[in-house]
Write an enzyme that holds these catalytic residues in place. Structure first.
Site, mmCIF file in Angstrom:
data_model
loop_
_atom_site.group_PDB
_atom_site.id
_atom_site.type_symbol
_atom_site.label_atom_id
_atom_site.label_comp_id
_atom_site.label_asym_id
_atom_site.label_seq_id
_atom_site.Cartn_x
_atom_site.Cartn_y
_atom_site.Cartn_z
ATOM 1 C CB CYS A 186 -0.839 -0.046 1.268
ATOM 2 S SG CYS A 186 -1.590 1.500 1.688
ATOM 3 C CB THR A 188 -2.749 4.921 1.380
ATOM 4 O OG1 THR A 188 -3.491 4.111 0.475
ATOM 5 C CG2 THR A 188 -3.652 6.003 1.934
HETATM 6 P P1 5GP Z 1 -0.616 -6.834 4.137
HETATM 7 O O1 5GP Z 1 -1.070 -8.032 4.897
HETATM 8 O O2 5GP Z 1 -0.037 -7.183 2.809
HETATM 9 O O3 5GP Z 1 0.277 -5.929 4.942
HETATM 10 O O4 5GP Z 1 -1.931 -5.946 3.878
HETATM 11 C C1 5GP Z 1 -3.019 -6.437 3.140
HETATM 12 C C2 5GP Z 1 -4.035 -5.320 2.988
HETATM 13 O O5 5GP Z 1 -3.469 -4.205 2.296
HETATM 14 C C3 5GP Z 1 -5.252 -5.670 2.164
HETATM 15 O O6 5GP Z 1 -6.171 -6.473 2.831
HETATM 16 C C4 5GP Z 1 -5.784 -4.298 1.817
HETATM 17 O O7 5GP Z 1 -6.563 -3.746 2.862
HETATM 18 C C5 5GP Z 1 -4.532 -3.459 1.705
HETATM 19 N N1 5GP Z 1 -4.197 -3.240 0.287
HETATM 20 C C6 5GP Z 1 -4.032 -4.159 -0.684
HETATM 21 N N2 5GP Z 1 -3.738 -3.578 -1.870
HETATM 22 C C7 5GP Z 1 -3.711 -2.250 -1.629
HETATM 23 C C8 5GP Z 1 -3.496 -1.117 -2.467
HETATM 24 O O8 5GP Z 1 -3.226 -1.213 -3.658
HETATM 25 N N3 5GP Z 1 -3.577 0.100 -1.867
HETATM 26 C C9 5GP Z 1 -3.872 0.242 -0.533
HETATM 27 N N4 5GP Z 1 -3.962 1.467 -0.026
HETATM 28 N N5 5GP Z 1 -4.078 -0.810 0.280
HETATM 29 C C10 5GP Z 1 -4.004 -2.037 -0.266
#
Ligand code: 5GP
Length: 348
Positions: A186, A188
């Site tokens: 992400c 953001t």
């Molecule tokens: P991780 O377990 O990889 O740290 O986080 C997974 C979460 O990241 C997902 O469930 C979703 O909420 C968030 N996420 C996935 N793809 C994106 C993206 O392209 N942009 C953003 N802002 N959040 C994402």
């Protein structure tokens, strides 16, 4: 004048569990299953409350089959056809209780969601996922979906503060997805400067949700089994994982070879890779808020699952929780300035 909230907000990396005296003899005594009754659907859940994220590289039918063996959950990504859903449901009737059908808030998404739920009436869970759960439009959307599907259990998000958790629960959602910006792919926080440290977000949002009889998912930011535990310790009912499930046989995304090493592509749902793949282009008005990475190929997800579950059991014994249910009550976090001794590198 802008306001500054001086209360310290913490991330997983800022704390460790304080060990506590325990009567448990062995890790195998720990019960990881939880039972919940959802506030708005009235439906009951029983399982190990770890969820594979609704990303097209993670929330696949293959992942659902592997995780359901451990009564773990998968939010299936929104790109499968109605026909693919039908076939999956026919061939795997027993695991439908461990999956959710994911949808965005666009018109085409809702039409597809409706078609899938009509074709596969055994699906009990709907996941309504938007990047920014703070818009009035999303609140109205949750209300509309609740009206249309009164008996389904609705997951909705993402948000990161208590007042919005309450609003979504009162609008008909059962389980609120918590996490703005912590995800491994992400961007953001970089692109927008918006976010909320995940441990504090979970503590505050769990309190808000539980006060109303609702539930939350800690979504994003877990990098190792210890982080999953910290999310549960902070009060999360469910923990959602993306990156930790990436790179496996069951994950989507192309496999490539680099310098003789097998790698798999992992990308955010709003990365330019995902947008180009599914929408043909990156819409001009929106910046892509996700990135694309190559992760080492890691084989069957089963080994990763066992590693995570072993960690969960072990933490429970360290703090004297015979059941995962007791973990947050037995949790005291201590603030730390250092997590690990990395003299031989940071890999496990
Ligand atoms: P991780 O377990 O990889 O740290 O986080 C997974 C979460 O990241 C997902 O469930 C979703 O909420 C968030 N996420 C996935 N793809 C994106 C993206 O392209 N942009 C953003 N802002 N959040 C994402």
């Amino acid at each position: 004048m802008p306001r500054i909230d001086n209360d310290l907000k913490l991330d997983f990396k800022d704390v460790l569990f304080r060990p506590k005296r325990s009567t448990l003899k062995s890790r195998s005594e720990v019960d990881l299953h939880r039972t919940f009754t959802f506030r708005n659907s009235g439906k009951e859940y029983n399982g190990i409350p770890i969820i594979a994220a609704n990303m097209d590289t993670i929330g696949t039918f293959e992942m659902a089959k592997a995780l359901a063996k451990h009564s773990m959950f998968t939010t299936i990504h929104k790109y499968y056809s109605v026909q693919a859903w039908k076939e999956f449901a026919e061939n795997n009737p027993d695991i439908l209780k461990y999956i959710a059908c994911n949808s965005g808030s666009g018109q085409a998404d809702v039409e597809k969601l409706t078609a899938i739920l009509e074709a596969v009436p055994q699906i009990e869970y709907i996941c309504l996922d938007v990047a920014n759960g703070y818009s009035e439009h999303f609140v109205q959307f949750v209300k509309d979906v609740r009206k249309r599907f009164p008996k389904h259990t609705i997951m909705a998000g993402n948000v990161a503060t208590g007042e919005m958790v309450e609003e979504l629960i009162l609008s008909g959602a059962d389980i609120i997805k918590v996490g703005i910006g912590p995800g491994s792919v992400c961007t953001t926080r970089k692109k927008t400067g918006v976010g909320y440290p995940q441990l504090s977000a979970v503590i505050e949002c769990a309190d808000a949700a539980h006060g109303l009889g609702g539930h939350i998912i800690s979504d994003g930011g877990c990098t190792c089994p210890g982080d999953v535990l910290k999310a549960f310790g902070a009060g999360a009912d469910f923990v959602m994982l993306g990156g930790m499930f990436a790179g496996h046989d069951q994950s989507g995304g192309e496999t490539i070879e680099k310098n003789g090493k097998k790698m798999k592509l992992f990308y955010g749902v709003s990365s330019s890779t995902a947008m180009k793949k599914h929408a043909g282009e990156v819409a001009e008005y929106r910046a892509s808020e996700g990135k694309t990475v190559e992760v080492p190929y890691r084989g069957d997800v089963e080994a990763t699952v066992l590693d995570i579950l072993g960690g969960v059991r072990s933490t429970c014994t360290y703090v004297g929780a015979a059941k995962l249910k007791e973990l947050s009550r037995r949790t005291t976090f201590i603030r730390v300035t250092n997590q690990t001794n990395d003299i031989f590198g940071t890999s496990t």
